[in-house]
Scaffold this active site. Sequence first.
Site, PDB file in Angstrom:
ATOM      1  N   ASP A 193      -9.007   3.372  -3.205  1.00  0.00           N
ATOM      2  CA  ASP A 193      -9.889   3.561  -2.426  1.00  0.00           C
ATOM      3  C   ASP A 193     -11.299   4.115  -2.871  1.00  0.00           C
ATOM      4  O   ASP A 193     -11.514   5.532  -2.620  1.00  0.00           O
ATOM      5  CB  ASP A 193      -9.269   4.135  -1.182  1.00  0.00           C
ATOM      6  CG  ASP A 193      -8.599   3.668  -0.339  1.00  0.00           C
ATOM      7  OD1 ASP A 193      -8.144   2.397  -0.622  1.00  0.00           O
ATOM      8  OD2 ASP A 193      -7.612   3.997   0.509  1.00  0.00           O
TER       9      ASP A 193
ATOM     10  N   ASP B 214       0.682  -1.094   0.125  1.00  0.00           N
ATOM     11  CA  ASP B 214       0.130   0.196  -0.100  1.00  0.00           C
ATOM     12  C   ASP B 214       0.924   1.239   0.027  1.00  0.00           C
ATOM     13  O   ASP B 214       2.160   1.283   0.231  1.00  0.00           O
ATOM     14  CB  ASP B 214      -0.845  -0.166   1.348  1.00  0.00           C
ATOM     15  CG  ASP B 214      -2.299   0.847   1.138  1.00  0.00           C
ATOM     16  OD1 ASP B 214      -2.507   1.250  -0.003  1.00  0.00           O
ATOM     17  OD2 ASP B 214      -3.174   0.888   2.094  1.00  0.00           O
TER      18      ASP B 214
ATOM     19  N   GLU C 290       2.613   7.142  -2.130  1.00  0.00           N
ATOM     20  CA  GLU C 290       2.138   8.545  -2.689  1.00  0.00           C
ATOM     21  C   GLU C 290       2.476   9.316  -1.499  1.00  0.00           C
ATOM     22  O   GLU C 290       2.181  10.763  -1.805  1.00  0.00           O
ATOM     23  CB  GLU C 290       1.080   8.511  -3.241  1.00  0.00           C
ATOM     24  CG  GLU C 290      -0.209   8.065  -2.301  1.00  0.00           C
ATOM     25  CD  GLU C 290      -0.446   6.581  -2.214  1.00  0.00           C
ATOM     26  OE1 GLU C 290      -1.110   6.126  -3.227  1.00  0.00           O
ATOM     27  OE2 GLU C 290       0.000   5.900  -1.216  1.00  0.00           O
TER      28      GLU C 290
END
Length: 667
Positions: A457, A390, A393
């Site tokens: 998401d 995950d 960024e």
Amino acid sequence: MELVKLNDGFKLLYQDKCIIHHTAENPSIYIGYGNETVEMYRGNFDIKDYVIERYPLKSFTIQKINNGYSLNFENKLTANIKIEDNRFLMDFEKKDDKINRFWIRIDADENEKCFGCGEQMSYFNLRGRNFPLWTSEPGVGRDKTTYVTWRSDVENKAGGDYYNTNYPQPTYVSTKHYYLHVDSTAYADFNFKNKAFHELQIWEVPKQIRIEAAPTYIELLEKLTGFLGRQVELPDWIYNGAILGLQGGTERSFALVDRSLRNGIKVSGVWCQDWAGKRITSFGKRLNWNWKWNQEMYPELPEKIKEYKAKNIRFLAYNNPYLVKEGDLYKEGKEKGYFAKSLDGNDYLVDFGEFDCGVVDFTNPKAYEWFKELIKKHIIEFGIDGWMADFGEYLPTDLQLYNGSPAMIEHNHWPVLWAKCNYEALVETGKLGEIVYFMRAGGAGSQKYCTLLWAGDQSVDFSMHDGLVTVICGALSAAMSGCGLHHSDIGGYTSLFNNCRTKEVFLRWAEMAVFTPVMRTHEGNRPEENFQYYDDADTLEQFARLTEIYTMLAPYIKSLVSINAASGLPVQRPLFLHYENDEKTYDIQTEYLFGEDMLIAPVYLPDAREWEVYLPNDQWVHLWTGKEYEGGTVTVEAGMGFTPAFYKKNSKYASLFESIQKQYGIK
């Protein structure tokens, strides 16, 4: 492709179409300098620029060198040009150190369309808009007219907009049959608003601008992926069924797996994101960011992994490149000096939502190797066969890195470094092709290192900028950026401000996921408030049927994944990839070709029982009824579980598709 020298400039042409046209009156290149301000709040960036000077490079000298040309723009910028095999390379060198802004104008036609720029979730055709390219949280809602976006902006600065993406890439494909790639990881803004030109802005002088042309889009993607890299094939166990996203500890998670199996659901894996522990925040259930087995929550996990692997069901976990300051792994890294530093020399801590984490400094070779060894030891050697890799960024811009590179330059590079770290862990343990990790963050070069892209998401709804329909656009834009393996959280993830997943949202998402490389569920950030597949007997039955269809399609899906690995031709494809002469296909972003032989038009709105579909001119068979169509706009039944799907009548997989229709079609 050829370069034509003019009296006061030059032209770059492909098949008599102009790509770059530079003259003193209409220069294509501008340089300048400016100052930016960047504010980050939990992965959401507010970026403003103040341009001090923008200067057009009107005049230049040109000199023939070897197999190319050398251009000198007013002693401020030089460019070396090479053209070979329909490939144009322009390498830049600045002559003035204060230059930190660069613009180039690429000739455009009024009817031209452009695609790519990484994974774009709102608009597939980029024309008519500008796209800031900066990896970040994509935002919640992503539509400034909606309540959810407004509320997210007010409370968390997290509403987002149409261009926010985890995976930006300074690459686009034009309907003039070329792709253009800018070799830079700096902040960029690709502006496609002007009818006469595209203006690309980069906050540094790029190393290179690369343009390749080909007569077909298929050949163009082969060239693009040959340059950027290609994803490896997925492990065979993926196709055994759905990966069930479950959490809450050993007893609860594996009990739900057993219940799923008893109800006929085909299961390939169980993914427990909270295997390392959990914490509760105002956002919902979060994880304990200390990436190793939490024995309190998951007692006897090693034994369970072996038990279920014997049943051909794999266990998947979770990690990311940040470590919570209360954890023992953070303390180990701190002692070794492996975290990025703040400007005052202390470890830089990032607020991830009511808990702080250190940033593993991947520009430090020892820190990079240390974290890679953590992946090997705590995940691979533990017996885990997959994980969500995950984030990636969040790199702040006001920190110091080991290699001395500005964080503004490394920020867009970080997802690639993170992907490479995971990739090398598999290569060095001999597990590449057996284990899969999936990522949401990406950048140029992620293609080789990202075994599976995931859409991030989404909101748990049918909203047009953050709901189910956006993962179709995301898959298509990623495909045209060279990343051809894509999937999403079935049912979405983000539930805020009383926006909760319904049974309808889950089932519509699940029926679409059948026609993607991987089926994977997620309980979401607030599991108790949102509908889950195990909440009623009817959904268990419907989901079991869908997983059965997915496993029946396995031979076909495997062939598509193999093609993607060999040639870069994506699994989910825009319609125009195989129907270049059909003008209508270029504006469709809510349907896709699933390989060459199937067309899928997912239902992305509520309360639908029929669905309108555009079919290119061909011989199509409706998967659920066997009815034949020859193209055009058609309306078909679209009851729950029957997302509009068609296959080519002459497909070599026709017998497989017919068997699905006979067993699971509309009676």
